[in-house]
Design an enzyme around this catalytic site. Structure first.
Site, PDB file in Angstrom:
ATOM      1  N   ARG A 135      35.308 -37.501 -18.427  1.00 34.16           N
ATOM      2  CA  ARG A 135      33.978 -37.719 -17.885  1.00 34.16           C
ATOM      3  C   ARG A 135      33.028 -37.786 -19.073  1.00 34.16           C
ATOM      4  O   ARG A 135      32.685 -38.860 -19.519  1.00 34.16           O
ATOM      5  CB  ARG A 135      33.641 -36.583 -16.906  1.00 34.16           C
ATOM      6  CG  ARG A 135      32.906 -37.046 -15.692  1.00 34.16           C
ATOM      7  CD  ARG A 135      32.822 -35.971 -14.627  1.00 34.16           C
ATOM      8  NE  ARG A 135      32.375 -34.661 -15.123  1.00 34.16           N
ATOM      9  CZ  ARG A 135      32.092 -33.629 -14.346  1.00 34.16           C
ATOM     10  NH1 ARG A 135      32.199 -33.739 -13.037  1.00 34.16           N
ATOM     11  NH2 ARG A 135      31.700 -32.475 -14.852  1.00 34.16           N
ATOM     12  N   LYS A 191      21.883 -26.340 -11.640  1.00 34.95           N
ATOM     13  CA  LYS A 191      21.661 -27.780 -11.436  1.00 34.95           C
ATOM     14  C   LYS A 191      21.503 -28.064  -9.946  1.00 34.95           C
ATOM     15  O   LYS A 191      21.799 -27.209  -9.108  1.00 34.95           O
ATOM     16  CB  LYS A 191      22.827 -28.565 -12.018  1.00 34.95           C
ATOM     17  CG  LYS A 191      24.169 -28.277 -11.353  1.00 34.95           C
ATOM     18  CD  LYS A 191      25.314 -28.916 -12.135  1.00 34.95           C
ATOM     19  CE  LYS A 191      26.656 -28.568 -11.539  1.00 34.95           C
ATOM     20  NZ  LYS A 191      27.768 -29.013 -12.406  1.00 34.95           N
ATOM     21  N   TYR A 237      28.581 -37.824  22.093  1.00 35.26           N
ATOM     22  CA  TYR A 237      28.903 -39.220  21.779  1.00 35.26           C
ATOM     23  C   TYR A 237      30.412 -39.413  21.652  1.00 35.26           C
ATOM     24  O   TYR A 237      31.100 -38.575  21.063  1.00 35.26           O
ATOM     25  CB  TYR A 237      28.258 -39.628  20.458  1.00 35.26           C
ATOM     26  CG  TYR A 237      26.769 -39.827  20.540  1.00 35.26           C
ATOM     27  CD1 TYR A 237      26.220 -40.799  21.369  1.00 35.26           C
ATOM     28  CD2 TYR A 237      25.911 -39.040  19.772  1.00 35.26           C
ATOM     29  CE1 TYR A 237      24.844 -40.982  21.432  1.00 35.26           C
ATOM     30  CE2 TYR A 237      24.536 -39.223  19.822  1.00 35.26           C
ATOM     31  CZ  TYR A 237      24.005 -40.193  20.658  1.00 35.26           C
ATOM     32  OH  TYR A 237      22.650 -40.367  20.718  1.00 35.26           O
ATOM     33  N   MET A 288      22.799 -36.451  15.564  1.00 35.47           N
ATOM     34  CA  MET A 288      21.809 -36.426  14.490  1.00 35.47           C
ATOM     35  C   MET A 288      21.016 -35.117  14.472  1.00 35.47           C
ATOM     36  O   MET A 288      20.779 -34.538  13.415  1.00 35.47           O
ATOM     37  CB  MET A 288      20.856 -37.605  14.666  1.00 35.47           C
ATOM     38  CG  MET A 288      19.923 -37.820  13.520  1.00 35.47           C
ATOM     39  SD  MET A 288      19.093 -39.407  13.772  1.00 35.47           S
ATOM     40  CE  MET A 288      18.058 -39.434  12.345  1.00 35.47           C
TER      41      MET A 288
HETATM   42  C1  LIG Z   1      28.462 -27.783 -12.678  1.00 38.62           C
HETATM   43  C2  LIG Z   1      28.997 -27.356 -13.970  1.00 38.62           C
HETATM   44  C3  LIG Z   1      29.460 -26.050 -14.147  1.00 38.62           C
HETATM   45  C4  LIG Z   1      29.540 -25.045 -13.018  1.00 38.62           C
HETATM   46  O1  LIG Z   1      30.620 -25.363 -12.195  1.00 38.62           O
HETATM   47  P1  LIG Z   1      31.045 -24.407 -10.968  1.00 38.62           P
HETATM   48  O2  LIG Z   1      32.326 -24.969 -10.502  1.00 38.62           O
HETATM   49  O3  LIG Z   1      29.961 -24.533  -9.953  1.00 38.62           O
HETATM   50  O4  LIG Z   1      31.145 -23.048 -11.512  1.00 38.62           O
HETATM   51  C5  LIG Z   1      29.883 -25.668 -15.401  1.00 38.62           C
HETATM   52  N1  LIG Z   1      29.873 -26.544 -16.435  1.00 38.62           N
HETATM   53  C6  LIG Z   1      29.449 -27.817 -16.297  1.00 38.62           C
HETATM   54  C7  LIG Z   1      29.458 -28.727 -17.462  1.00 38.62           C
HETATM   55  C8  LIG Z   1      29.007 -28.272 -15.066  1.00 38.62           C
HETATM   56  O5  LIG Z   1      28.574 -29.525 -14.930  1.00 38.62           O
END
Ligand SMILES: *Cc1c(COP(=O)(O)O)cnc(C)c1O
Length: 368
Positions: free
Chosen positions: A130, A35, A256, A304
């Protein structure tokens, strides 16, 4: 010449990290989580390194399409399921597995016209609050799904909120197994932390694990254990160069807000990397950084487009010297991204995902 900052992706390290996970849970199948554009690495840049996986998991339909376009014919799982009814058409067409976490998604499936039986992961809310059905409503959801001609196979999943902590999985684990006890189907509950910390326990490992962050070389329980402890290698190096130096005297300040004041003479290097590149502005003086592969520290506020480093340990450094913000320097020295994330009070996940579009990504070994 372009600004010297680049993010180098290391496909061989991705391959290595995948193998490490496979060794940790040899009986389990792996959903490699890609993802957020493979945690900021670029799906196309890590795909070859992950070829030995059993499946790919992500959230965006567009990312699923990209994986199919790369020629992947194996399983692909949408971890949040579909967002609207017409997404189901793409699931049918691309043969995507999808999570089902709410009644609306079951309504949409019931109304979906398809010849292709869908494979779904029914998601339990075992305590994270969630996504997913509560234990009380889980069985009713299963019964509804099981009655649909559109559904071919039902598997079960949940997600841990505290897998990186001691005994962080116990309660949710118990809820999951009690709720799904006699239901037929495959199970998947472990993220990276649960996979590495508890992968030797069959009731945590289950049929499928879902590692993400470990594939990208970050330790799932830093600072208790670092990436080297788990045998993980960095998959992304953020590097740049020194573009100016300054000779400072006692009493001089840097950047800064004049946040850093010299107490003795010091040579400073100015690095072409700032928060507009994705380097966290909150990193304080003392955040580790490598110059020519030698460990030193940042000085003052991150701007920046620039930040300052202490050149005291690297007297030979000059304009053009290599600076490694995280990852592997040319001399092989590694600065774990977890250390920089800790200095920023965040996680490697956020740093990887935040590398800005203006930073060119280069794949190590490409074009050879
Ligand atoms: C992102 C995610 C994972 C992977 O999590 P990591 O901590 O990066 O291993 C696994 N299952 C779900 C449902 C996720 O959203």
């Amino acid at each position: 010449m372009p600004r010297p900052i680049i993010a180098t992706i290391h496909p061989e390290a991705v391959r290595h990290n995948l193998e490490r996970v496979q060794q940790a849970v040899p009986d389990a199948k792996l959903w490699s989580v890609i993802k957020a554009n493979a945690y900021g690495h670029g799906i196309e840049n890590v795909f070859e390194g992950l070829r030995a996986t059993d499946g790919f998991a992500m959230l965006d339909l567009d990312e699923a399409q990209r994986v199919r376009n790369l020629g992947w014919r194996g399983p692909i799982l949408l971890l949040e399921g579909v967002f609207e009814p017409r997404d189901l058409e793409l699931c049918s067409r691309l043969g995507l597995w999808h999570a089902v976490h709410c009644d609306e998604q079951i309504d949409w499936l019931a109304a979906h016209k398809t010849q292709i039986g869908h494979r779904v992961f029914l998601k339990l809310n075992s305590g994270m609050n969630r996504l997913g059905f509560t234990p009380e409503r889980f069985r009713a959801a299963y019964a509804r799904l099981n009655a649909l001609t559109q559904v071919d196979e039902i598997s079960f999943m949940t997600h841990f909120s505290d897998a990186d902590a001691d005994h962080g999985v116990d309660h949710q684990l118990q809820v999951f197994h009690a709720t799904t006890l006699d239901l037929p189907g495959e199970r998947s509950i472990s993220n990276s932390a649960a996979t590495l910390l508890h992968g030797d326990e069959g009731d945590v490992r289950c049929d499928w694990v879902r590692p993400g962050i470990v594939l990208y070389g970050s330790s799932p329980d830093f600072p208790t254990h670092d990436a080297a402890h788990w045998g993980l290698e960095p998959t992304m190096t953020l590097s740049s160069r020194i573009i100016a130096t300054q000779e400072l005297h006692a009493g001089d300040t840097v950047g800064y807000g004049s946040r850093f004041e010299c107490t003795e003479p010091l040579r400073l290097g100015v690095v072409a990397c700032g928060y507009a590149d994705g380097y966290p502005r909150v990193c304080p003086t003392g955040t580790p950084v490598l110059v020519d592969g030698v460990r030193t520290r940042t000085l003052g506020r991150v701007s920046m487009d620039m930040l300052a480093v202490d050149l005291t340990p690297v007297p030979k450094a000059r304009i053009g010297s290599e600076v490694t913000l995280w990852g592997r320097a040319s001399n092989g020295t590694v600065l774990p991204i977890d250390e920089v994330a800790a200095a920023a009070g965040t996680l490697a996940y956020e740093l990887m995902c935040a590398v800005a579009p203006r930073v060119p990504k280069v794949v190590e070994g490409a074009g050879k």
